[in-house]
Design an enzyme around this catalytic site. Structure first.
Site, mmCIF file in Angstrom:
data_model
loop_
_atom_site.group_PDB
_atom_site.id
_atom_site.type_symbol
_atom_site.label_atom_id
_atom_site.label_comp_id
_atom_site.label_asym_id
_atom_site.label_seq_id
_atom_site.Cartn_x
_atom_site.Cartn_y
_atom_site.Cartn_z
ATOM 1 N N ASP A 1 0.824 -1.210 0.000
ATOM 2 C CA ASP A 1 0.000 0.000 0.000
ATOM 3 C C ASP A 1 0.861 1.264 0.000
ATOM 4 O O ASP A 1 1.888 1.328 0.693
ATOM 5 C CB ASP A 1 -0.884 -0.001 1.256
ATOM 6 C CG ASP A 1 -1.872 1.155 1.255
ATOM 7 O OD1 ASP A 1 -2.797 1.134 0.429
ATOM 8 O OD2 ASP A 1 -1.713 2.077 2.084
ATOM 9 N N GLU B 1 1.563 -0.476 -4.955
ATOM 10 C CA GLU B 1 0.559 0.542 -5.287
ATOM 11 C C GLU B 1 1.275 1.883 -5.359
ATOM 12 O O GLU B 1 1.682 2.442 -4.333
ATOM 13 C CB GLU B 1 -0.542 0.616 -4.225
ATOM 14 C CG GLU B 1 -1.661 1.557 -4.668
ATOM 15 C CD GLU B 1 -2.240 2.442 -3.595
ATOM 16 O OE1 GLU B 1 -3.321 2.992 -3.812
ATOM 17 O OE2 GLU B 1 -1.609 2.615 -2.535
HETATM 18 O O1 TEU Z 1 -4.341 4.485 -1.274
HETATM 19 C C1 TEU Z 1 -3.281 5.397 -1.404
HETATM 20 C C2 TEU Z 1 -3.847 6.696 -1.801
HETATM 21 O O2 TEU Z 1 -4.752 7.230 -1.225
HETATM 22 C C3 TEU Z 1 -3.301 7.248 -3.006
HETATM 23 O O3 TEU Z 1 -4.343 7.264 -3.895
HETATM 24 C C4 TEU Z 1 -2.764 8.612 -2.764
HETATM 25 O O4 TEU Z 1 -3.645 9.551 -3.314
HETATM 26 C C5 TEU Z 1 -1.453 8.769 -3.405
HETATM 27 O O5 TEU Z 1 -0.584 7.856 -2.795
HETATM 28 C C6 TEU Z 1 -0.922 10.166 -3.254
HETATM 29 O O6 TEU Z 1 0.348 10.246 -3.799
HETATM 30 C C7 TEU Z 1 -4.114 3.422 -0.418
HETATM 31 C C8 TEU Z 1 -5.339 2.544 -0.340
HETATM 32 O O7 TEU Z 1 -5.605 1.993 -1.600
HETATM 33 C C9 TEU Z 1 -6.475 3.337 0.225
HETATM 34 O O8 TEU Z 1 -7.660 2.599 0.261
HETATM 35 C C10 TEU Z 1 -6.085 3.770 1.615
HETATM 36 O O9 TEU Z 1 -7.092 4.585 2.168
HETATM 37 C C11 TEU Z 1 -4.768 4.526 1.617
HETATM 38 O O10 TEU Z 1 -3.763 3.841 0.883
HETATM 39 C C12 TEU Z 1 -4.248 4.673 3.026
HETATM 40 O O11 TEU Z 1 -3.810 3.423 3.490
#
Ligand code: TEU
Ligand code: CA
Length: 553
Positions: A214, A268
């Protein structure tokens, strides 16, 4: 006589179809209105029949659920609302017996404010070893009453929260890039590194086949915690996004994955710069990353072709992944039914202001599904995509759960609309999501009109999204041309995408995918048999917003 060399086995994830399972919303076994592992186990035959190769589970660990499980208080157990560790063990074994592999979500950027380490840090006070596992700092201004810097939470509001010290006085502040209930770990701390390496080994030893990491680009921070101007590009000069030292973490994680046989790491990573994204799948690092440029792309032939080419050019030997949807973004049938068919999770209110043409969005989502499943690499399917569920944009405010909603004071509706519990059967909510004698309603309300999209209603219907996904996944599994391997673009009129898939080393020919994103019907080649199409052909022509898979002779 020496025998012919045996080619090395192809890693399972290279061409896999992976189902993203959001446990809270999949199936409720015990009637409390929240999905659980018993519900998943009861529906494993559904997933096996769908034809997927693996399941990625969103976090199932003990959590106060301030962010639907992305605030973890124990990385080595299962939240009681979902079941027990014994249930998880049984589920892993049962899935394996169906030939389905298991990927679990690990959240290394932050824990829960109820994690024992954070509670110990609060108790131990400023300057302690316990606080060094997080980012505690004194405030600025008079009596330290202002946050240590100007960083903003990704969920809205400041990225800092002030604590009360043991003696009752206003104390230090701690960093949380997401909600205040999600304190960021300090990855400069050896404790943090060792802890997560152990968490990886814990789940691999239990038989888990892969880890989804994540917020993987956010872990490392500039320890001087400088203010941001908003102009820093992600990279070494950015205070917290895509810093160079994060790669050292994934190199050691890769060594751990490799010490078990056949385990996969997927990151991710939301980065606009494809070259920086590609670094994460460089030698000795992650096996794959999610392809968010593809997800964000508009339903437009030229734009899609550019993203596809860029993805394949930059994957540096790592298999590409193709993803249309997940638990953070608007559902695809809604996105494709708007005047602007692109997506950007930082501009959700802009997209929600468009009216949605559901029949149009559904037709395009069907075409996109066949396009996506024909591309080289692995494909991710977010639960409910196979039923054609839409984004539920009219959830009553008082029922909204996503912290984004509250932290932006309602300016951003958040992600609840793509997390509504699945409809399985019956004519009214809970549509078989919970057992008939359930004590509670589903944790988010289901639209009444989903009666036409339930698994039961879809199963016997040749025109349903479910039938399309089942047919496509069956053909994809049984065709060596699909999944991993080369692709060759074919010449087409404007607005049409066509490419051939052939088994490695066999040149062109084989299977052709033709997607018509133009406004006019197009002719299909004469030497072709239609294996599957996302909508009916008309007079032998492929209509607009339709994709076909062809067997070429
Ligand atoms: O999402 C990460 C997240 O929110 C990204 O979209 C963020 O906008 C990006 O990293 C900004 O650079 C993950 C999960 O998929 C989400 O469901 C969680 O809420 C979040 O992490 C926090 O753990
Ligand atoms: Ca339940």
């Amino acid at each position: 006589m020496p025998s012919a060399p045996v080619p090395p086995p192809v890693p399972w994830w290279k061409g896999a179809a992976i189902y993203q399972l959001y446990v809270r919303s999949f199936a409720d076994g015990n009637g409390d209105g929240i999905g659980d592992l018993a519900g998943v186990r009861a529906h494993l035959p559904y997933l096996a029949a769908l034809g997927i190769d693996a399941i990625w589970f969103n976090p199932w660990y003990p959590s106060p659920m301030a962010d639907a499980g992305y605030d973890i208080s124990d990385y080595r157990s299962i939240d009681p609302v979902f079941g027990t560790l014994a249930d998880a063990d049984a589920l892993i074994a049962e899935a394996h017996a169906h030939g389905i592999r298991i990927i679990v979500d690990v959240v290394p950027n932050h824990g829960s404010d109820q994690h024992p380490w954070f509670l110990a840090a609060l108790a131990a006070g400023p300057g302690s070893a316990e606080r060094s596992r997080f980012w505690f700092r004194p405030g600025r201004g008079v009596n330290g009453s202002l946050p240590p810097n100007n960083w903003q939470s990704i969920f809205g509001g400041p990225a800092w929260t002030r604590v009360t010290e043991a003696d009752g006085s206003p104390g230090e502040w701690y960093l949380h890039l997401f909600a205040p209930e999600q304190p960021d770990f300090n990855w400069a701390s050896p404790d943090v590194r060792l802890e997560f390496e152990d968490v990886l080994r814990f789940w691999f030893a239990r038989g888990v086949d892969g880890i989804r990491i994540d917020s993987a680009a956010l872990l490392c921070k500039d320890a001087s915690l400088p203010d941001v101007t908003g102009t820093e590009p992600p990279g070494p000069a950015h205070p917290y996004t895509d810093r160079d030292d994060v790669h050292l973490i994934y190199q050691s994680w890769r060594a751990i994955a490799d010490s078990f046989a056949g385990r996969m790491l997927i990151g991710e990573i939301w980065l606009p710069d494809a070259a920086r994204l590609a670094r994460y799948v460089g030698p000795g690092e992650l096996h794959t990353v999610f392809n968010f440029p593809y997800l964000n792309c508009a339903w437009d032939a030229g734009a899609l072709r550019a993203v596809i080419d860029q993805t394949l050019a930059l994957s540096s030997g790592a298999p590409a992944t193709w993803v249309l949807s997940n638990h953070d973004v608007d559902r695809v049938v809604s996105r494709y039914g708007r005047a602007d068919t692109s997506f950007d999770l930082e501009r959700r209110p802009y997209f929600h202001a468009f009216p949605v043409d559901l029949p149009l969005g559904t037709r395009r989502a069907r075409a996109a599904a066949l396009l996506t499943m024909a591309l080289p690499g692995s494909v991710y399917i977010y639960q409910g995509e196979e039923l054609g569920l839409w984004e539920v944009q009219d959830i009553p405010d008082e029922l909204r759960q996503d912290p984004i909603w509250a932290r932006t004071h309602g300016a951003d509706p958040g992600r609840d609309g793509c997390r509504v519990p699945l409809p399985w059967s019956g004519m009214e909510p809970p549509f078989g999501f919970s057992p008939p004698d359930a004590a509670a309603a589903p944790w988010l309300p289901q639209p009444k009109d989903w009666r036409d999209l339930t698994v039961s209603a879809s199963s016997g219907n040749p025109d349903s999204m479910l039938t399309l996904y089942r047919d496509a996944l069956r053909i994809r599994r049984s065709s060596p041309e699909l999944g991993d391997g080369p692709m060759t673009w074919q010449p087409t009129p404007d607005g049409v995408l066509a490419f051939d898939r052939a088994p490695l080393g066999q040149g062109t020919g084989g299977l052709r995918c033709v997607a018509n994103l133009s406004a006019a019907p197009v002719a299909l080649p004469a030497n072709a048999v239609v294996l599957l199409s996302s909508g009916p052909l008309s007079g032998g022509l492929l209509p607009p917003d339709t994709t076909a898979w062809l067997r070429m002779s």
